[in-house]
Design an enzyme around this catalytic site. Sequence first.
Site, PDB file in Angstrom:
ATOM      1  CB  CYS A  39      -0.871  -0.042   1.266  1.00  0.00           C
ATOM      2  SG  CYS A  39      -1.895   1.410   1.552  1.00  0.00           S
ATOM      3  N   GLY A  40       0.346   2.336  -0.486  1.00  0.00           N
ATOM      4  CA  GLY A  40       1.082   3.593  -0.436  1.00  0.00           C
ATOM      5  C   GLY A  40       1.403   4.020   0.990  1.00  0.00           C
TER       6      GLY A  40
END
Length: 167
Positions: A39-40
């Site tokens: 995930c970012g």
Amino acid sequence: MASATSFYDFKPKDKRGKDFALSDLKGKVVLIVNTASKCGFTPQLEGLEKLYKDLHTSHPDFTILGFPCNQFGNQDPGSNDEIQEFCQLNYGVTFPVLGKVDVNGDGAEPVWEWLKKEKPGVMGLKRVKWNFEKFLVGRDGKVIKRWASVTKPEDLRGEVEKALAAK
């Protein structure tokens, strides 16, 4: 678990699929985070580990619990073992990372259903919007605060310290 009145009433599964009795954490301040490896926001694992190490050293009554979740964009597809290895090798995570869970929907882990009910999100939202939402639980097993994914771990320190100071 309809009769649950505190965080400590639950027993989610650990990375090996065994019950992890949250009652063992009674009297501690606990930061709960739904994590994801791809995930970012994944770099927040570094900040979470720093917060954990900084505070756990002087306050052994503080811990963080990571709950890997693959419900948002298929961003944690690995097995529990792969997730553990990723967290340790890439971010040096030493706080407990439990078994992978769902945080929303029919199969949601009961402790997450309880957390969302106790501290709804913006406009009363009773669901987790994305990876890396955070809940702070006080020594009494009650939810003190909830933060969205964009809130960085370093921004939580003051609230965690305040919870640790409360006896």
